[in-house]
Design a protein around this motif. Sequence first.
Motif, PDB file in Angstrom:
ATOM      1  N   ARG A  91      63.750  93.728 -42.497  1.00 39.40           N
ATOM      2  CA  ARG A  91      64.538  94.196 -41.185  1.00 39.40           C
ATOM      3  C   ARG A  91      63.360  93.860 -40.160  1.00 39.40           C
TER       4      ARG A  91
ATOM      5  N   GLU B   7      68.759  92.287 -39.969  1.00 40.25           N
ATOM      6  CA  GLU B   7      68.278  92.337 -41.331  1.00 40.25           C
ATOM      7  C   GLU B   7      68.649  90.824 -42.106  1.00 40.25           C
TER       8      GLU B   7
ATOM      9  N   ARG C 283      70.538  87.222 -40.109  1.00 39.44           N
ATOM     10  CA  ARG C 283      71.447  88.117 -41.060  1.00 39.44           C
ATOM     11  C   ARG C 283      72.023  86.936 -42.023  1.00 39.44           C
TER      12      ARG C 283
ATOM     13  N   PRO D 204      72.707  95.252 -37.203  1.00 37.07           N
ATOM     14  CA  PRO D 204      71.131  95.174 -37.438  1.00 37.07           C
ATOM     15  C   PRO D 204      70.580  93.809 -37.839  1.00 37.07           C
TER      16      PRO D 204
END
Lengths: 599, 97
Positions: free
Chosen positions: A282, A276, A552, A274
């Motif tokens: 997010r 994030e 990330r 993801p």
Amino acid sequence: MVIKAKKKNLFLKGVGVSPGIAMGKIFILDSGKSNLDSCPIKLIDESSVSSEIDRFYAAVEESKKQLLRIKERVAPIGGGKEHTYILDAYLMMLDDEFIVDKTARIIKAKMINAEWALNKTLYKLQNILEKSKDEYLRERKRDINYIKNHILRNLTGKEQKDVSQMDEDSIMVAHDISPAETAQMVRSKVMGFANDMGGKTSHTAIMAKSLKIPAVLGLERITQLANMGDFIIINGTTGEVILNPNKKTIKEYQAKANEYKYFEKTLFKYSKLPAETKDGFRIEICANIELIEEIPSVLEYGSEGIGLYRTEFLYLNRASLPTEEEHFDAYREVLEKIAPYSATIRTLDIGGDKFLSNLNLAEEMNPALGLRAIRFCLKEIEIFKVQLRAILRASSYGKLRILFPMISGIEEIRRVKEILNEVKNELSKGGVAFDGDVEIGIMIEIPAAVAIADILAREVDFFSIGTNDLIQYSLAIDRVNEHVNYLYNPLHPAVLRLIKSVAEAAHRAGITIAMCGEMAGDPLYIPILLGFGLNELSMDPHSIPRVKKIIRSTTIKESRELLENIMKLATTDEIEDYIQTELAKQFPDEFPIANLSVH
Amino acid sequence: MIHFAKMSAMESRTFVIKNKFGIHTRPAVLLAKTAIKFDSDILFVKNDLEIDGKSVMGILLLTAERGSSITVRAKGEDAMAAVKALEELFDTKFGEE
């Protein structure tokens, strides 16, 4: 087959259309090959003439069925039926008196078997084409050959040596690959493509790219130089091809291939993760697409939906407007393929002059400021309604949002909503199903829209910032004008202030704020965009793994601080220097200070 | 082959091929598909070759390269509309360069 002299370590140069290095044995796809070799000419007696003609018609019918099946598989390329014209041509040829009736007559008159009667018919046709002065038209005899082989295959019951008979790990060498052959391609078996014909926008290129198979096209004479089973190396990144390489060359390229694979692999692992930040912020990562065929690779690169489906492709390169059914088929397929994610469909975003020659629109001095996108749609409401109807109908097959381009004022979006409601009412009256709560959004690409973003936000569910046009309009530069395009820079303080102001307006109104321009896919700008608090970034699918990696590896806190400092700087150069230095500190492997290249 | 011997009136127009690649497969499909929509008999004539305008193969056999010209002859109730529809294709270079 004629065996050509074996060329050693021969370097060739073509157009690299799908990146990566592949090496292996050559499989030559010989589209022009006839399988008459195994079928001798046979005289038949009068009593079997009619059964021979029946056998021929049956083979023609079978060929039609097969082509229709192939057409179903390849038809959805961009939804436009235009792209299946070659299959339509084959289908029409299978009904053509010049081929079918003529062959039946020859069977009867000469009392020969169907295979040879067909051969005779087509030989004559090819001879006529052969006499053309025009090389391109002479080449059309390949289409006749294709039809011949197709019918022959069904007559003799023998499979033509086709793609499905390829050995594992082969590199396919062909003059050109027809859409029909491409559709049969078995992914695991083809390691790469090297074709005589084709360029970056050819069907094979698009296909190879979406399957992530290295491909070099436009090699001109690779089929003349290569033999079945020869060893070949192709470099789809550079367009280099080496036929029968020596040990030294092979070693060299193995090293290059490993390097490339490592690079791909290390980045690629981010696609499944993801987007994030380290401190838990997010952001949604979506892809911009133009063709339905891109969807598999979109998903593979880790996209969480389609943030921008450009529908212009449905309108271009054709003589007539796309029908509601063509629109609908395309949208429905996009939705079904991207499920469970959603797709944002942008309505027509070009000027009428681009695709309709019969509208007699005045030639414009400055098309970028002229009658295009929503302005065109609000003038040609019937054309607009066809698209809206199809989008709404498709909305019951998946999750979609509608995005309207080039909105400059509140009246436009209100008028758009009126028209949308009219279409909804028509559909309801006709008992046609659609999602009544389809979200609508607008592109923020005109400075005026930024200025009134707070008012526009009351009318829509989301904003999507189109940076390419926003930069062009706000800095008053034509990007394709080489004298001024040095001014085009997303880091211009004015551009950053515009984005900031839109993001704040959207946040205050509680609507989603997305970005779908090129800026959204460039790693250098990601921390800035995080700092602005954008909810969604939509980009070229290939950019996704790297963008995810950046997201990330940072925090929202760091990004906000970075942005705060940037907003204090006065010039583009200062901003650029600052961000490059900062990112080189944060991501030494992604932004080595020496080779910072953004564009 | 279609014969016009008994026909009293017909639409006829000559077009110059303006697109780069001439009448290759794609334009041939467009032309034939358009011709098929009409009830009229439609003939394409180039030099001494006459073919049925509803046949893709026939149209390809004309090998009409850029700069050459084709005469379209239509006979029937919708002849005028047919020629007009075909004219549009020729005029727009079949949507090509």
